[in-house]
Design a protein around this motif. Structure first.
Motif, PDB file in Angstrom:
ATOM      1  N   MET A   1       8.699 -12.168  28.760  1.00 30.08           N
ATOM      2  CA  MET A   1       8.718 -13.279  29.372  1.00 30.08           C
ATOM      3  C   MET A   1       8.622 -13.616  30.425  1.00 30.08           C
ATOM      4  SD  MET A   1      10.699 -17.025  28.512  1.00 30.08           S
ATOM      5  CE  MET A   1      12.531 -16.808  28.601  1.00 30.08           C
ATOM      6  N   LYS A   2       7.654 -14.337  31.004  1.00 31.64           N
ATOM      7  CA  LYS A   2       7.460 -14.838  32.210  1.00 31.64           C
ATOM      8  C   LYS A   2       8.716 -16.062  33.282  1.00 31.64           C
ATOM      9  CE  LYS A   2       2.758 -13.825  31.419  1.00 31.64           C
ATOM     10  NZ  LYS A   2       1.153 -13.749  31.873  1.00 31.64           N
ATOM     11  N   PHE A   3       8.877 -15.488  34.216  1.00 32.43           N
ATOM     12  CA  PHE A   3       9.883 -16.554  35.044  1.00 32.43           C
ATOM     13  C   PHE A   3       8.895 -17.088  35.834  1.00 32.43           C
ATOM     14  CE2 PHE A   3      14.413 -15.327  34.685  1.00 32.43           C
ATOM     15  CZ  PHE A   3      14.232 -15.820  32.694  1.00 32.43           C
ATOM     16  N   PHE A   4       8.709 -18.504  36.146  1.00 27.68           N
ATOM     17  CA  PHE A   4       7.930 -19.433  37.037  1.00 27.68           C
ATOM     18  C   PHE A   4       9.068 -20.391  37.643  1.00 27.68           C
ATOM     19  CE2 PHE A   4       3.266 -19.439  34.908  1.00 27.68           C
ATOM     20  CZ  PHE A   4       2.783 -18.311  35.339  1.00 27.68           C
ATOM     21  N   LEU A   5       8.427 -20.678  39.068  1.00 28.05           N
ATOM     22  CA  LEU A   5       9.358 -21.374  39.495  1.00 28.05           C
ATOM     23  C   LEU A   5       9.108 -23.025  39.148  1.00 28.05           C
ATOM     24  CD1 LEU A   5      12.102 -21.600  40.929  1.00 28.05           C
ATOM     25  CD2 LEU A   5      10.989 -20.671  42.999  1.00 28.05           C
ATOM     26  N   ASP A   6       9.893 -24.151  39.038  1.00 29.32           N
ATOM     27  CA  ASP A   6       9.053 -25.696  38.740  1.00 29.32           C
ATOM     28  C   ASP A   6       9.152 -26.366  40.332  1.00 29.32           C
ATOM     29  OD1 ASP A   6       7.407 -27.189  37.082  1.00 29.32           O
ATOM     30  OD2 ASP A   6       9.024 -27.881  36.497  1.00 29.32           O
ATOM     31  N   ILE A  13      10.656 -21.422  47.133  1.00 32.76           N
ATOM     32  CA  ILE A  13      10.283 -19.704  45.967  1.00 32.76           C
ATOM     33  C   ILE A  13      10.017 -18.678  47.365  1.00 32.76           C
ATOM     34  CG2 ILE A  13       7.060 -19.542  45.919  1.00 32.76           C
ATOM     35  CD1 ILE A  13       7.384 -23.080  45.418  1.00 32.76           C
ATOM     36  N   ARG A  14       9.917 -18.729  48.650  1.00 34.25           N
ATOM     37  CA  ARG A  14      10.146 -17.703  49.429  1.00 34.25           C
ATOM     38  C   ARG A  14      11.567 -16.721  48.874  1.00 34.25           C
ATOM     39  NH1 ARG A  14       8.892 -20.447  53.911  1.00 34.25           N
ATOM     40  NH2 ARG A  14       6.927 -18.791  53.647  1.00 34.25           N
ATOM     41  N   GLN A  18      11.577 -12.741  46.592  1.00 34.20           N
ATOM     42  CA  GLN A  18      11.292 -11.085  47.227  1.00 34.20           C
ATOM     43  C   GLN A  18      12.683 -10.778  45.975  1.00 34.20           C
ATOM     44  OE1 GLN A  18      13.862 -13.344  50.678  1.00 34.20           O
ATOM     45  NE2 GLN A  18      12.480 -12.765  52.111  1.00 34.20           N
ATOM     46  N   THR A  19      13.024 -11.566  45.576  1.00 38.34           N
ATOM     47  CA  THR A  19      13.788 -10.808  43.978  1.00 38.34           C
ATOM     48  C   THR A  19      12.968  -9.868  43.174  1.00 38.34           C
ATOM     49  OG1 THR A  19      13.328 -12.540  42.051  1.00 38.34           O
ATOM     50  CG2 THR A  19      15.141 -12.469  44.064  1.00 38.34           C
ATOM     51  N   GLY A  20      11.115  -9.882  43.223  1.00 29.52           N
ATOM     52  CA  GLY A  20      10.925  -9.701  42.843  1.00 29.52           C
ATOM     53  C   GLY A  20      10.421  -9.406  41.513  1.00 29.52           C
ATOM     54  N   LEU A  21      11.412 -10.862  41.013  1.00 26.84           N
ATOM     55  CA  LEU A  21      11.376 -11.285  39.135  1.00 26.84           C
ATOM     56  C   LEU A  21      10.572 -12.936  39.167  1.00 26.84           C
ATOM     57  CD1 LEU A  21      15.385 -11.533  39.170  1.00 26.84           C
ATOM     58  CD2 LEU A  21      14.160 -10.135  38.060  1.00 26.84           C
ATOM     59  N   LEU A  22       9.598 -12.800  39.929  1.00 24.59           N
ATOM     60  CA  LEU A  22       9.071 -14.146  40.179  1.00 24.59           C
ATOM     61  C   LEU A  22       7.630 -13.928  39.522  1.00 24.59           C
ATOM     62  CD1 LEU A  22       9.601 -17.138  40.604  1.00 24.59           C
ATOM     63  CD2 LEU A  22       8.480 -17.067  42.685  1.00 24.59           C
ATOM     64  N   ASP A  23       7.114 -14.598  38.559  1.00 24.25           N
ATOM     65  CA  ASP A  23       5.982 -14.249  38.608  1.00 24.25           C
ATOM     66  C   ASP A  23       4.707 -15.511  38.144  1.00 24.25           C
ATOM     67  OD1 ASP A  23       6.566 -11.914  36.603  1.00 24.25           O
ATOM     68  OD2 ASP A  23       7.676 -13.493  35.657  1.00 24.25           O
ATOM     69  N   GLY A  24       4.899 -17.201  38.679  1.00 26.61           N
ATOM     70  CA  GLY A  24       4.142 -17.995  38.615  1.00 26.61           C
ATOM     71  C   GLY A  24       5.052 -18.528  39.405  1.00 26.61           C
ATOM     72  N   VAL A  25       4.668 -20.253  39.683  1.00 24.35           N
ATOM     73  CA  VAL A  25       4.795 -21.622  39.889  1.00 24.35           C
ATOM     74  C   VAL A  25       4.317 -21.956  39.720  1.00 24.35           C
ATOM     75  CG1 VAL A  25       5.052 -22.949  42.012  1.00 24.35           C
ATOM     76  CG2 VAL A  25       5.957 -19.963  42.661  1.00 24.35           C
ATOM     77  N   THR A  26       4.895 -23.210  39.310  1.00 24.33           N
ATOM     78  CA  THR A  26       4.465 -24.959  38.789  1.00 24.33           C
ATOM     79  C   THR A  26       4.523 -25.781  39.762  1.00 24.33           C
ATOM     80  OG1 THR A  26       6.357 -24.677  36.985  1.00 24.33           O
ATOM     81  CG2 THR A  26       3.900 -24.181  36.337  1.00 24.33           C
ATOM     82  N   THR A  27       3.654 -27.206  40.119  1.00 22.51           N
ATOM     83  CA  THR A  27       4.066 -28.036  40.466  1.00 22.51           C
ATOM     84  C   THR A  27       3.878 -29.076  39.790  1.00 22.51           C
ATOM     85  OG1 THR A  27       1.933 -28.406  41.298  1.00 22.51           O
ATOM     86  CG2 THR A  27       3.558 -26.524  42.879  1.00 22.51           C
TER      87      THR A  27
END
Ligand code: G3P
Length: 216
Positions: A1-6, A13-14, A18-27
């Motif tokens: 499962m991909k992890f996006f930051l909302d 986000i920055r 850096q953790t390498g766990l982030l696959d994308g972003v939603t706004t």
């Protein structure tokens, strides 16, 4: 499962990128408002930080203006994903934009039939809002499960992007139900790593290690 930051908070986000766990972003418009930033400027900065898909939402509700706004947002960066509401005009705009080679995220999904329409329109992602259904005493996770079955029945490529995630159990249940992506606020991702037994176990190991007098 991909992890996006909302979020549209570039500092968060920055930090998470850096953790390498982030696959994308939603706004969304509310997150842009919260950021206090210009939409194009902040999306450009987010796209610079993150390699994965970054959703930016159109503000128009009619087909022609949705198309114009979507194309305008897509000029910002290659990883922009055009976010559109699930309405008749939104679905039509989704189909056109996908045919033009753009990625889309169809938002405000509250029923399996809406998700089915998104898949038929060729949407890249559909965003079912779990927390907002839970708020109305309707089981949001059931919606994720239903969409998973429908998409698997017909081998639809549209990815299930679980949104409006409020708790760590939402994340676990999304993974169990086979959601492709979970988008969550930074405060929720942070909580995923925490367990008191991990903290207590680590403290005990460190104390014993200290007693050995060794170094690695
Ligand atoms: O990005 C859409 C979604 O995640 C919003 O969540 O908490 O405002 O329902 P929430």
């Amino acid at each position: 499962m991909k992890f996006f930051l909302d979020t549209a908070d570039v500092d968060e986000i920055r930090e998470w990128s850096q953790t390498g766990l982030l696959d994308g972003v939603t706004t969304n418009p509310s997150l842009i408002l919260k950021s206090g930033r210009d939409i194009k400027e902040v999306l450009a900065e987010i796209c610079d930080i993150v390699d994965g898909d970054v959703s930016g939402e159109v503000a128009a509700t009619d087909y022609d203006t949705m198309l114009a706004e979507g194309r305008e947002l897509a000029k910002i960066a290659k990883n922009i994903c055009i976010k559109l509401p699930i309405t008749m005009d939104g679905l039509r705009a989704c189909k056109t934009l996908v045919d033009e080679g753009f990625k889309t995220n169809m938002t405000l999904c509250f029923s399996a039939n809406q998700a089915l329409l998104v898949a038929k329109a060729g949407g890249t992602y559909v965003s079912p809002f779990i927390g907002r259904l839970d708020d109305m005493a309707i089981d949001g996770m059931e919606l994720i499960e239903e969409i998973r079955v429908i998409f698997d029945n017909y081998d639809f490529d549209t990815e299930i992007l679980a949104a409006s995630i409020r708790t760590v159990n939402h994340v676990k249940d999304c993974a169990l139900a086979g959601a492709d992506v979970a988008t969550m606020p930074p405060s929720t991702i942070e909580k995923l790593v925490k367990h008191p037994l991990t903290d207590a176990g680590l403290a005990a190991f460190l104390a014993d290690w200290e007693k050995t007098g060794q170094k690695i």
